[in-house]
Write a protein that holds these residues in place. Structure first.
Motif, short mmCIF file in Angstrom:
data_model
loop_
_atom_site.label_atom_id
_atom_site.label_comp_id
_atom_site.label_asym_id
_atom_site.label_seq_id
_atom_site.Cartn_x
_atom_site.Cartn_y
_atom_site.Cartn_z
N ASP A 254 0.75 -1.04 -0.06
CA ASP A 254 0.04 0.11 0.05
C ASP A 254 0.83 1.55 -0.10
N ARG A 255 2.15 1.17 -0.17
CA ARG A 255 3.16 2.24 -0.36
C ARG A 255 4.04 2.27 -1.66
N ASP A 256 4.95 2.88 -1.76
CA ASP A 256 5.74 2.40 -3.05
C ASP A 256 6.27 0.97 -2.80
N VAL A 257 6.13 0.50 -4.12
CA VAL A 257 6.41 -0.97 -4.13
C VAL A 257 8.01 -1.57 -4.44
N GLU A 258 8.51 -0.49 -5.47
CA GLU A 258 9.84 -0.79 -5.77
C GLU A 258 10.32 0.61 -6.09
N LEU A 259 11.80 0.71 -6.56
CA LEU A 259 12.44 1.83 -6.87
C LEU A 259 13.15 1.60 -8.11
N GLY A 260 12.96 2.59 -9.10
CA GLY A 260 13.87 2.14 -10.64
C GLY A 260 15.25 2.24 -10.60
N PHE A 261 16.11 1.86 -11.25
CA PHE A 261 17.42 1.98 -11.72
C PHE A 261 17.60 3.25 -11.57
N HIS A 262 18.74 4.10 -10.71
CA HIS A 262 18.98 5.41 -10.67
C HIS A 262 20.15 5.64 -10.17
N VAL A 263 20.79 6.85 -10.09
CA VAL A 263 22.06 7.30 -9.04
C VAL A 263 21.24 8.47 -8.03
N ASP A 264 22.08 8.93 -7.20
CA ASP A 264 21.67 9.75 -6.19
C ASP A 264 22.17 11.00 -6.30
N ASP A 265 21.85 11.94 -5.81
CA ASP A 265 22.12 13.35 -5.84
C ASP A 265 22.87 13.56 -4.55
N SER A 266 24.15 12.76 -4.53
CA SER A 266 24.96 12.74 -3.51
C SER A 266 26.24 12.40 -4.02
N GLU A 267 27.31 12.61 -3.13
CA GLU A 267 28.78 12.04 -3.20
C GLU A 267 28.72 10.57 -2.43
N VAL A 268 28.12 10.52 -1.32
CA VAL A 268 28.19 9.33 -0.44
C VAL A 268 26.63 9.22 -0.11
N THR A 269 26.18 7.95 -0.09
CA THR A 269 24.66 7.59 0.43
C THR A 269 24.89 6.58 1.53
N LEU A 270 23.93 7.12 2.75
CA LEU A 270 23.99 6.22 3.84
C LEU A 270 22.47 5.56 3.69
N ASN A 271 22.38 4.44 3.91
CA ASN A 271 20.84 3.67 3.78
C ASN A 271 20.81 2.68 4.89
N VAL A 272 19.85 2.98 5.89
CA VAL A 272 19.79 2.03 6.91
C VAL A 272 18.41 1.64 6.97
N CYS A 273 18.11 0.26 7.01
CA CYS A 273 16.69 -0.22 7.37
C CYS A 273 16.39 -0.13 8.77
N LEU A 274 15.34 0.66 8.96
CA LEU A 274 14.65 0.68 10.11
C LEU A 274 13.64 -0.46 10.50
N GLY A 275 13.12 -1.26 9.75
CA GLY A 275 12.08 -2.09 9.86
C GLY A 275 10.87 -1.94 9.04
N LYS A 276 9.75 -2.54 9.37
CA LYS A 276 9.51 -3.27 9.92
C LYS A 276 9.50 -4.82 9.74
N GLN A 277 8.21 -5.47 9.55
CA GLN A 277 8.29 -6.92 8.84
C GLN A 277 8.07 -6.89 7.69
N PHE A 278 8.75 -7.46 6.73
CA PHE A 278 8.84 -7.38 5.41
C PHE A 278 9.19 -8.58 4.62
N SER A 279 9.05 -8.44 3.49
CA SER A 279 9.83 -9.77 2.47
C SER A 279 10.17 -8.99 1.05
N GLY A 280 11.08 -9.33 0.49
CA GLY A 280 11.47 -8.67 -0.76
C GLY A 280 12.14 -7.26 -0.51
N GLY A 281 12.17 -6.50 -1.29
CA GLY A 281 12.61 -5.05 -1.44
C GLY A 281 14.09 -5.01 -1.37
#
Length: 385
Positions: free
Chosen positions: A250-277
């Motif tokens: 019921d949210r964004d399902v996936e994210l297309g192929f891309h690059v970020d507007d950054s020099e360095v990206t930090l990505n941390v999963c917060l939760g919750k229960q999920f599969s895939g992604g």
């Protein structure tokens, strides 16, 4: 493989003349300073001025950080002249329309902060012992390359994963975001989404977390990036865009192929229960080579684990596969370097970080060696077949 239409490209105007501000006008009070270039390395002995008391188009933290890279002749001048010089640099990358957008966004942010009442006030200042796991804190405290490498796992070149956030912090941040979203819905404020690709999520800086996230970048992410990503400004990170993204049926399902507007990206999963992604990575590319083929050694699929961080270059092409059940929320921070972006216009060769530039350079070297060998064989009268 080509990057699809969802790719967010950085649109930068042509470099301004060294003595103007992009409109053919020399900024007042700069004089001969306007032709100077930034230092390649920071002056760590210089204590920069504070700019927090000023109403500026850019974050005051950005100016304080950038000041350490000013040419030596400028460190002794007044704060006003330094400010004008730094604005002159930053405005090269920000046309008038963008500056108006930034000003409107700042007013929007100030209005929210003045009215929103935080659910967990302890989130809004940095409490490192309560936020981070002990192994991460120890590595930061030791501040040595060996300590950073001891907590890192590198599943593919340029992608680093490590345990970072405590479960209690993840839960608090999730509930704070949910509280903010309920407040937005109740008050009918218009919420600005993190970027053009995500229809769900929130910009954390917009409701008061900018100072905490800035400290996270400067004191925790920048020391690591200085070791692992020096060639893309890892040692000079000075601004950020911090946000959460939400994925689910019921949210964004996936994210297309891309690059970020950054020099360095930090990505941390917060939760919750999920599969895939799962995240998928497909190699680092400069603007010239962003649509080139992926080599087999550049392919990586990564499964998220709550509390575990992923750190990579912003130009590392990636995307997210469909979240097939449950709900996944991630904290992201795009870390940027004004120094790196200033110096990029003088950079002709990206082979220190772009995978395709590296391959082209190696091919040129191979051809040069082959040509030299052929010439030597001809001189000796030997067959060249």
């Amino acid at each position: 493989m080509s990057v699809d239409g969802s790719l967010e490209r950085r649109k930068q105007p042509p470099p301004a003349p060294s003595t103007g501000n992009g409109n053919g006008v020399v900024p007042p009070n700069l004089g001969h300073y306007s032709a100077n270039r930034l230092r390649l390395n920071p002056n760590k002995d210089h204590k920069p001025d504070s700019y927090e008391d000023l109403q500026l188009e850019f974050s005051p933290f950005l100016f304080s950080s950038l000041e350490q890279y000013l040419p030596p002749s400028m460190l002794r001048v007044s704060r006003d002249i330094k400010l004008q010089y730094m604005k002159h640099i930053l405005l090269r990358y920000s046309p008038e329309g963008e500056r108006l957008r930034v000003q409107r966004h700042r007013e929007y942010r100030q209005k929210i902060i003045a009215n929103y009442k935080p659910l967990h006030k302890e989130l809004f200042t940095m409490h490192a012992e309560n936020f981070f796991v002990p192994s991460f804190l120890k590595a930061i405290k030791d501040d040595k390359e060996g300590g950073f490498r001891s907590i890192m796992f590198q599943p593919s070149p340029g992608v680093y994963t490590f345990e970072m956030l405590q479960p209690n912090f993840c839960e608090m941040l999730l509930s704070e975001v949910e509280s903010f979203e309920r407040w937005v819905h109740h008050t009918k404020y218009r919420i600005m989404r993190p970027n053009t690709m995500n229809k769900y999520g929130a910009v954390l800086d917009d409701f008061g977390l900018e100072t905490m996230l800035n400290k996270l970048m400067l004191d925790f992410i920048r020391p690591i990036s200085e070791v692992f990503f020096p060639e893309v400004g890892g040692a000079t990170l000075d601004s950020h865009h911090g946000f959460v993204v939400e994925y689910g049926t019921d949210r964004d399902v996936e994210l297309g192929f891309h690059v970020d507007d950054s020099e360095v990206t930090l990505n941390v999963c917060l939760g919750k229960q999920f599969s895939g992604g799962e995240l998928f990575f497909r190699g680092v590319r400069c603007d010239k080579h962003v649509n080139t083929e992926t080599q087999s050694e550049e392919m990586l699929d990564y499964s998220h684990v709550p509390g575990r961080a992923v750190l990579h270059r912003g130009r590392h092409r990636h995307g997210a596969r469909a979240t097939t059940s449950g709900r996944r929320v991630n904290l992201l921070m795009w870390c940027r370097s004004a120094v790196f972006r200033e110096l990029r216009k003088y950079q002709k060769d990206c082979s220190s970080w772009c995978g395709e530039c590296q391959r082209e350079k190696k091919e040129r070297q191979r051809q040069a060696v082959a040509a030299t060998k052929m010439e030597l064989l001809k001189r000796d009268g030997k067959p060249t077949a």
